[in-house]
Design a protein around this motif. Structure first.
Motif, PDB file in Angstrom:
ATOM      1  N   ILE A  99      67.213 -29.087  22.224  1.00  8.47           N
ATOM      2  CA  ILE A  99      68.239 -28.052  22.224  1.00  8.47           C
ATOM      3  C   ILE A  99      68.704 -27.770  20.799  1.00  8.47           C
ATOM      4  CG2 ILE A  99      70.599 -27.509  22.941  1.00  8.47           C
ATOM      5  CD1 ILE A  99      69.964 -29.114  25.512  1.00  8.47           C
ATOM      6  N   TYR A 128      66.435 -25.347  19.153  1.00 11.31           N
ATOM      7  CA  TYR A 128      66.582 -24.029  19.760  1.00 11.31           C
ATOM      8  C   TYR A 128      67.899 -23.392  19.322  1.00 11.31           C
ATOM      9  CZ  TYR A 128      65.998 -20.330  23.155  1.00 11.31           C
ATOM     10  OH  TYR A 128      65.839 -19.111  23.738  1.00 11.31           O
ATOM     11  N   ALA A 143      71.227 -22.292  29.752  1.00  5.75           N
ATOM     12  CA  ALA A 143      70.216 -21.241  29.927  1.00  5.75           C
ATOM     13  C   ALA A 143      70.878 -19.866  29.905  1.00  5.75           C
ATOM     14  CB  ALA A 143      69.464 -21.450  31.230  1.00  5.75           C
ATOM     15  N   PHE A 179      71.841 -18.718  26.369  1.00  3.74           N
ATOM     16  CA  PHE A 179      70.740 -18.219  25.563  1.00  3.74           C
ATOM     17  C   PHE A 179      70.011 -17.049  26.218  1.00  3.74           C
ATOM     18  CE2 PHE A 179      71.225 -22.495  23.716  1.00  3.74           C
ATOM     19  CZ  PHE A 179      71.349 -22.134  22.387  1.00  3.74           C
ATOM     20  N   LEU A 223      68.418 -16.871  29.171  1.00  7.16           N
ATOM     21  CA  LEU A 223      67.143 -17.261  29.762  1.00  7.16           C
ATOM     22  C   LEU A 223      67.343 -17.763  31.179  1.00  7.16           C
ATOM     23  CD1 LEU A 223      65.897 -19.399  26.754  1.00  7.16           C
ATOM     24  CD2 LEU A 223      65.112 -17.113  27.340  1.00  7.16           C
ATOM     25  N   ASP A 258      62.682 -20.704  31.972  1.00  7.19           N
ATOM     26  CA  ASP A 258      62.350 -20.256  30.614  1.00  7.19           C
ATOM     27  C   ASP A 258      63.056 -21.093  29.561  1.00  7.19           C
ATOM     28  OD1 ASP A 258      60.647 -18.286  31.498  1.00  7.19           O
ATOM     29  OD2 ASP A 258      62.168 -16.711  31.435  1.00  7.19           O
ATOM     30  N   TYR A 259      64.281 -21.497  29.863  1.00  8.05           N
ATOM     31  CA  TYR A 259      65.036 -22.340  28.929  1.00  8.05           C
ATOM     32  C   TYR A 259      64.337 -23.680  28.736  1.00  8.05           C
ATOM     33  CZ  TYR A 259      68.771 -25.001  26.795  1.00  8.05           C
ATOM     34  OH  TYR A 259      69.499 -25.801  25.952  1.00  8.05           O
TER      35      TYR A 259
END
Length: 67
Positions: A8, A11, A52, A55, A57, A61-62
């Motif tokens: 994380i 990201y 998620a 972001f 997503l 996808d996250y």
């Protein structure tokens, strides 16, 4: 704990946000986010959904993005 979800931090940095920004937007504590991204704990499902969503997503996808 070495888990793919602990990415994380990478990201978060890729998206140019700070822990406090995520905490304010998701309602998670800074400590919880810190512990998740440093591998001290795994996120609960509700926290995973919040991250998620933050972001923009889906959960799937996250997970792909941070793994």
């Amino acid at each position: 704990m070495n888990n793919k979800l602990t990415r994380i931090k990478e990201y978060r940095k890729e998206n140019g946000v700070k822990i406090i920004d995520i905490a304010r937007a998701t309602g998670l504590t800074r400590k919880a986010i810190y512990e998740i991204e440093n591998g001290y704990t795994l996120p609960r499902y509700q926290s995973l959904i919040k991250l998620a969503d933050y972001f923009g997503l889906s959960v799937a996808d996250y997970i792909k993005a941070v793994s």
